[in-house]
Each structure stands twice: as C-alpha cells, then as structure tokens.
Design a protein around this motif. Structure first.
Motif, PDB file in Angstrom:
ATOM      1  N   SER A 204     -32.578  59.460  52.157  1.00 25.79           N
ATOM      2  CA  SER A 204     -34.084  59.817  52.717  1.00 25.79           C
ATOM      3  C   SER A 204     -34.997  60.760  51.894  1.00 25.79           C
ATOM      4  O   SER A 204     -34.401  62.032  51.857  1.00 25.79           O
ATOM      5  CB  SER A 204     -33.960  60.166  54.135  1.00 25.79           C
ATOM      6  N   PRO A 205     -35.921  60.401  51.409  1.00 23.57           N
ATOM      7  CA  PRO A 205     -36.832  61.386  50.458  1.00 23.57           C
ATOM      8  C   PRO A 205     -37.299  62.562  51.504  1.00 23.57           C
ATOM      9  O   PRO A 205     -37.264  63.709  50.935  1.00 23.57           O
ATOM     10  CB  PRO A 205     -37.992  60.624  50.007  1.00 23.57           C
ATOM     11  N   GLY A 206     -37.562  62.321  52.949  1.00 26.29           N
ATOM     12  CA  GLY A 206     -37.741  63.386  53.821  1.00 26.29           C
ATOM     13  C   GLY A 206     -36.783  64.376  53.848  1.00 26.29           C
ATOM     14  O   GLY A 206     -36.925  65.628  53.890  1.00 26.29           O
ATOM     15  N   PHE A 207     -35.328  63.801  54.132  1.00 24.12           N
ATOM     16  CA  PHE A 207     -34.286  64.765  54.401  1.00 24.12           C
ATOM     17  C   PHE A 207     -33.800  65.311  53.090  1.00 24.12           C
ATOM     18  O   PHE A 207     -33.061  66.440  53.345  1.00 24.12           O
ATOM     19  CB  PHE A 207     -33.126  63.903  54.970  1.00 24.12           C
ATOM     20  N   ASN A 208     -34.146  64.645  51.913  1.00 24.64           N
ATOM     21  CA  ASN A 208     -33.940  65.554  50.626  1.00 24.64           C
ATOM     22  C   ASN A 208     -34.462  67.027  50.664  1.00 24.64           C
ATOM     23  O   ASN A 208     -33.999  67.677  49.975  1.00 24.64           O
ATOM     24  CB  ASN A 208     -34.303  64.698  49.554  1.00 24.64           C
ATOM     25  N   ALA A 209     -35.597  66.982  51.174  1.00 29.34           N
ATOM     26  CA  ALA A 209     -36.319  68.359  51.200  1.00 29.34           C
ATOM     27  C   ALA A 209     -35.975  69.396  52.419  1.00 29.34           C
ATOM     28  O   ALA A 209     -35.702  70.434  52.256  1.00 29.34           O
ATOM     29  CB  ALA A 209     -37.781  68.080  51.472  1.00 29.34           C
ATOM     30  N   THR A 210     -35.133  68.518  53.211  1.00 29.48           N
ATOM     31  CA  THR A 210     -34.655  69.404  54.382  1.00 29.48           C
ATOM     32  C   THR A 210     -33.177  69.777  53.693  1.00 29.48           C
ATOM     33  O   THR A 210     -33.122  70.987  54.044  1.00 29.48           O
ATOM     34  CB  THR A 210     -34.222  68.379  55.612  1.00 29.48           C
TER      35      THR A 210
ATOM     36  N   PRO B 121     -31.454  69.810  50.265  1.00 32.77           N
ATOM     37  CA  PRO B 121     -31.180  69.208  48.930  1.00 32.77           C
ATOM     38  C   PRO B 121     -29.726  69.160  48.570  1.00 32.77           C
ATOM     39  O   PRO B 121     -29.254  68.400  47.793  1.00 32.77           O
ATOM     40  CB  PRO B 121     -31.947  70.242  48.188  1.00 32.77           C
ATOM     41  N   TRP B 122     -28.775  70.110  49.148  1.00 34.73           N
ATOM     42  CA  TRP B 122     -27.484  70.200  48.799  1.00 34.73           C
ATOM     43  C   TRP B 122     -26.756  68.654  49.235  1.00 34.73           C
ATOM     44  O   TRP B 122     -25.623  68.564  48.481  1.00 34.73           O
ATOM     45  CB  TRP B 122     -26.768  71.356  49.598  1.00 34.73           C
TER      46      TRP B 122
ATOM     47  N   GLN C 269     -36.981  65.118  61.526  1.00 38.11           N
ATOM     48  CA  GLN C 269     -37.461  65.561  60.244  1.00 38.11           C
ATOM     49  C   GLN C 269     -38.386  66.683  60.218  1.00 38.11           C
ATOM     50  O   GLN C 269     -38.250  67.478  59.662  1.00 38.11           O
ATOM     51  CB  GLN C 269     -37.840  64.342  59.349  1.00 38.11           C
TER      52      GLN C 269
ATOM     53  N   THR D  64     -37.378  70.362  59.170  1.00 41.02           N
ATOM     54  CA  THR D  64     -37.895  70.776  57.835  1.00 41.02           C
ATOM     55  C   THR D  64     -38.983  71.641  57.855  1.00 41.02           C
ATOM     56  O   THR D  64     -39.897  71.228  58.607  1.00 41.02           O
ATOM     57  CB  THR D  64     -38.374  69.407  57.052  1.00 41.02           C
TER      58      THR D  64
ATOM     59  N   LEU E 111     -40.061  71.907  49.734  1.00 44.90           N
ATOM     60  CA  LEU E 111     -40.174  70.970  48.535  1.00 44.90           C
ATOM     61  C   LEU E 111     -39.352  69.878  48.414  1.00 44.90           C
ATOM     62  O   LEU E 111     -38.136  69.916  48.579  1.00 44.90           O
ATOM     63  CB  LEU E 111     -40.260  71.837  47.271  1.00 44.90           C
TER      64      LEU E 111
ATOM     65  N   ARG F 238     -42.475  63.440  49.811  1.00 46.75           N
ATOM     66  CA  ARG F 238     -41.147  63.534  50.881  1.00 46.75           C
ATOM     67  C   ARG F 238     -41.348  62.177  51.615  1.00 46.75           C
ATOM     68  O   ARG F 238     -40.870  61.995  52.487  1.00 46.75           O
ATOM     69  CB  ARG F 238     -41.570  64.535  51.806  1.00 46.75           C
TER      70      ARG F 238
ATOM     71  N   GLY G 239     -40.525  58.912  55.554  1.00 45.55           N
ATOM     72  CA  GLY G 239     -39.560  59.699  55.257  1.00 45.55           C
ATOM     73  C   GLY G 239     -38.231  59.365  54.959  1.00 45.55           C
ATOM     74  O   GLY G 239     -37.297  60.280  54.651  1.00 45.55           O
TER      75      GLY G 239
END
Lengths: 284, 259
Positions: free
Chosen positions: A214-220, A222-223, B55, B59, B64, B217, B258
């Motif tokens: 999920s690109p959104g959760f990647n920002a949430t 990143p690890w 999300q 978040t 970023l 995102r 997202g």
C-alpha cells in the motif's frame, strides 16, 4: 473449559465416547476464516491477472526481469518460473471461457472473483474482506493466547520435539494411520506445528505483505517495506504465502476426508467428536 | 484391521466424487449476480472508507512517501493509460514544445491563474525520486521535478470553502476526458507536485507532457497527466459522474487509492 476435559462418561457404555473437542470461538473462526480466505484467494487471483508477473526488489514492471510469469503465445498458455517453463494451455494464460471464447488472462474465470476480468471489482472484494480477515485473526490470536487454547492445545510439549517423534508422526501420516483412543484427544506434533505455522506465521505474513504494497501505508510505516526488501518483493512473498496457504488447505481437507469426514465435520460444526476406539482393544 | 483404516480406498473415492460435485455446481453465474447486487456493492465500498479512515488516522498528514537514490532508478520508466492524446490541438502544442500551453487554476480561489510552462518553472522547484505504484501491481522508480501544488494553490489564494482539488486533463479515453481529484490533505502534501521533468529530461508525451500530477501516497491512476486545469471545489458531486475520477466513475476504482 478445556477441549479434552469434558469426556461424556454416560453410563450407557455401549455408545461411542463423545468428546467436546472444539470450543465455540475455534468453530466460529474456522468457518469465517474458510469463507474469507476463499474470497481473498479468488479476488487475489483476479488482481494478479492485471499484471501476471512477479519481481524481487523495490521496483518491477514489464521491462524488468520477472522471476515468475504467466503468459501466452498465440495458441498456448505457459507458466515460467526462472528459466523453467511449462505449458499450461487450457488452465493458465490461455483458456476457454463459458461462452466458448478464448481468454488470455492468467487465471481462468472459475478461479477468480468476479469471473469476468475486472480489476476494480477484484480489488473491492479483496480489500474489504481483508478487513474481516485481519480483525477476525487478531481477535482469534488474542483469544488463543488468553483463553488457554495456545497453552493447552497448541503448545509443543517436552518430548514432542526431537527428530524421533517427528519422524514417527510423519510415518503415521504417510501410512494414513490416524490417532485413535486417547491420542485423538490431542493435536499431534505435525498438526500443532502446521496450525502454529499457519496462525502465527503465514496468516500474519499475508496481512503484512499486503500492507507493504500500500503506497499510503508505506508513508505510515516505511520499515515494513524494508522488512520485505521492497514493494515488489512483498508482492512476491504475498503470492508465495498464498500458495503455501492453499497447500495447507489441500492437505487439511485431504486429512479430514481420510480420517473420517463425518466425524471431523461434526466436531468443527457442533464441537463434539466421537472418539475413535483405541487400537489396543484387540480389534486390529 | 482397524475399522478406521479399512475403508480407506472407499473414502478416497468418496472424496474424489465430492470434489467433482462441488466443481460442477453452477456457481459461476450466481457469483457474478452477487457481485452486481447494489447491497453488496455498498458493503464492499465500506472497505475503502475504512482503509482511508485508518490510514488518515495512523499517518501524519505530511508523512513522506519513501524517496530513493539515483542508483535505485528503474532502467526504463514504463507508461500506462493514454500514451499520446488524440487531436490536432495537442499535436500542435507538442510541435511548439508546449510554449503556448496554459494551465488554469480556478474554482474556489480568490485569484484565478493562467500559468504557462515558463511560469511554472519560474516557481521554487522540488525534485524527488519516488516509486510509482500502478493499480495493476507493477512499480517503477523515477526522478520527478516540478512545483509543489501547495505553492500554486497559495498563489491562487484557495478559499476556505474549498474541500477538493479536481485535475482536468487534455487526454480523452473514449468520448470522455480524463480527470482526477483529491482532498486537501493530499493536495497540500509536500510531495504533491506538478511535474514537468522525469529523470532530468522534459516529461515525455507518454508520461504526461507537458505537466502531470505526482501524488505519491496513492496509486498511479490518481497521478493525472496532460494537466490543463486545476479546480478547487466544495463537493465532487457535480464533477463527472460524481465519484471523483475517470476510472472511479466508469469501473468503480477506489477514489481513495492509498492501498
């Protein structure tokens, strides 16, 4: 109330011994999980159809090397894994739909939700049932931990470890020699290991690799993506883990059918298992 | 012999016939009817709302998307969707190097703007190496340069009543023009830029020349290409068919992409 605690010691000794085997949360979760996993698998195959190639690393698209690919030529379908390629015409990549038309999507209509190609609908089913699956799994894990199921039924005990015991159990499974009498009250070591592996490793892995895409959760978090070595690696692991779960399902169903489907089904629906008579009773 | 192991062959045979019977059930058309039922669609759309809410809750609004190094770039950055907008007008713009291309900033703004590509390049720029995730499943890493949308909206003096930003595109798919939209959290996010360069080259036509949105995102279909207008609105109801985007209107893609 413990699974094996309640033996129905009715005075009419003629009838078979009945045991309260599966508590309600186990039974509820089992069937909810069966339904959600089926929807997740079939809608997941639809999503895979949109780009039937898998990669390792952060990125991966048509110009990059795919380690797995389902594709088609004019007249055939194929599955390629690394440099190994197998013809799958009629099954994968090249098949005939129910109207008799040739289709070149990777997975055939009978295996996907919906049956006709729709990435949008596949995603709707997948991403909403993912919630049901994740919430139910979380509740179930909490219940197994505090409700005693983990400690009582799933915990691997001293003496169960060791190659000798494992080998014996493997041989019993291979010879389709299923536990009877007292032994049928407990999960055997292979059962324990596969249930623990599925509940605490494979199922959570599906959720985490899914979230890592999920690109959104990647920002949430990143690890999370680092943990799997990149988004495309996470996608590959998601697919491999789903395949392992399917394998578990097939073996699970085969074991049920071979060990006595009526008894096993009754126990996972009503909770009550009819105890198979012990082999020592001279009936062998 | 034990009565459990005796009927093994029988059991295998019975198992086989059970599986065959299940496979033969006329399930397929029934499944599709379920998929089309309005009540089911409504339940399924709850998943999107829950993903968006969770999300947003988990978040930071300015958190970023991962940025990469130049060594991580995809060797080839593939394109998708429209690769060449139809029509003489676009072809003429392309032939002149988009010297006369204008991007309107309008709607709920105090100062509507008409920006040339020179105006856009004259504003402070941001360069970011990010991963583009297509809804289909593939990813590509590219280096993007452009102006932050937040700067453009500040220059146009966004009104307090604005809730969404709509992106109007020059490409048509079928009879309808492509468009997309997002809320103000994503519109004002530091990585949301109007990009005119990819990998230090002018944006190729296939990737949205002369100007495209980067909304890092969310999935690829949100990254509107061939931008010709940016519109601030209070509601998406009267835009397109009301679902906030070309694919959202047509095939029911999620508006919040997202995940």
């Amino acid at each position: 109330m413990g699974a094996a605690d309640i033996l129905d010691v009715s005075p009419q000794a003629a009838g078979p011994v009945r045991v309260y085997r599966h508590r309600l949360p186990v039974r509820l979760w089992h069937w909810l999980n069966a339904a959600t996993l089926l929807v997740l698998l079939m809608s997941g195959l639809m999503i895979f159809n949109a780009h039937p190639r898998l990669y390792w690393g952060q990125y991966g698209a048509n110009h990059d090397h795919a380690w797995l690919e389902i594709g088609s030529t004019r007249a055939t379908g194929y599955l390629r894994i690394g440099s190994w390629k197998v013809d799958t015409t009629g099954m994968l990549g090249h098949w005939t739909d129910r109207d008799g038309a040739t289709q070149r999507w990777a997975f055939p209509g009978w295996a996907t939700i919906p049956t006709r190609y729709s990435l949008a609908d596949g995603r709707r089913w997948h991403l909403s049932f993912a919630w049901l699956f994740a919430v139910a799994l979380t509740l179930y894990m909490i219940w197994t931990a505090i409700g005693g199921h983990l400690a009582k039924d799933l915990r691997v005990r001293r003496g169960e470890w060791g190659l000798g015991a494992l080998w014996r159990d493997l041989k019993d499974h291979a010879r389709l020699r299923f536990p009877a009498g007292e032994a049928a009250l407990r999960y055997n070591i292979l059962q324990k290991l596969s249930y623990i592996g599925v509940i605490f490793l494979l199922l959570p892995l599906m959720i985490f690799t899914g979230l890592a895409m999920s690109p959104g959760f990647n920002a949430t978090a990143p690890w999370l993506i680092d943990l799997f070595g990149g988004r495309q690696s996470a996608r590959s692991i998601h697919f491999i883990t789903a395949t392992l779960l399917l394998l578990f399902f097939l073996i699970h169903v085969a074991m049920v059918l071979l060990a006595g489907p009526a008894n096993a089904l009754r126990s996972i629906v009503t909770g009550w298992l009819r105890l198979p008579p012990a082999r020592e009773e001279g009936r062998e | 012999m034990n009565d459990l192991t005796l009927p093994r062959r029988q059991l295998i045979a019975r198992a086989g016939s059970l599986v065959a019977a299940a496979g033969a059930l006329p399930l397929l058309s029934g499944c599709d009817a379920i998929n089309e039922a309005p009540a089911v669609r409504k339940i399924l759309s709850m998943g999107e709302k829950m993903h968006r809410a969770s999300q947003r809750a988990l978040t930071d609004r300015d958190a970023l998307a991962r940025e990469f190094a130049r060594t991580d770039l995809s060797p080839v950055f593939r394109s998708n969707g429209t690769r060449l907008p139809e029509g003489d007008a676009y072809a003429a713009h392309a032939a002149r190097g988009f010297a006369d291309w204008r991007v309107a900033v309008r709607g709920l703004v105090a100062r509507p703007l008409m920006l040339s590509m020179a105006d856009i390049r004259a504003m402070p720029q941001r360069t970011q190496i990010t991963r583009h995730d297509c809804v289909e499943g593939w990813s590509a890493i590219g280096e993007w340069t452009g102006v932050q949308l937040s700067r453009v909206l500040a220059a146009a003096e966004l009104k307090g009543s604005a809730r969404y930003i709509v992106f109007r595109c020059a490409d048509r798919i079928g009879a309808a023009e492509y468009y997309e939209s997002c809320d103000l959290i994503d519109a004002l996010h530091p990585q949301t830029i109007l990009a005119w360069a990819l990998n230090r080259q002018l944006l190729p036509i296939a990737n949205g020349a002369p100007l495209r949105l980067r909304i890092e995102r969310q999935l690829g279909y949100k990254h509107a290409k061939y931008l010709r207008a940016i519109e601030a609105v209070a509601s998406l109801e009267k835009v397109g068919a009301g679902k906030g985007g070309y694919w959202e209107d047509r095939v029911d893609y999620e508006w919040y992409a997202g995940i």
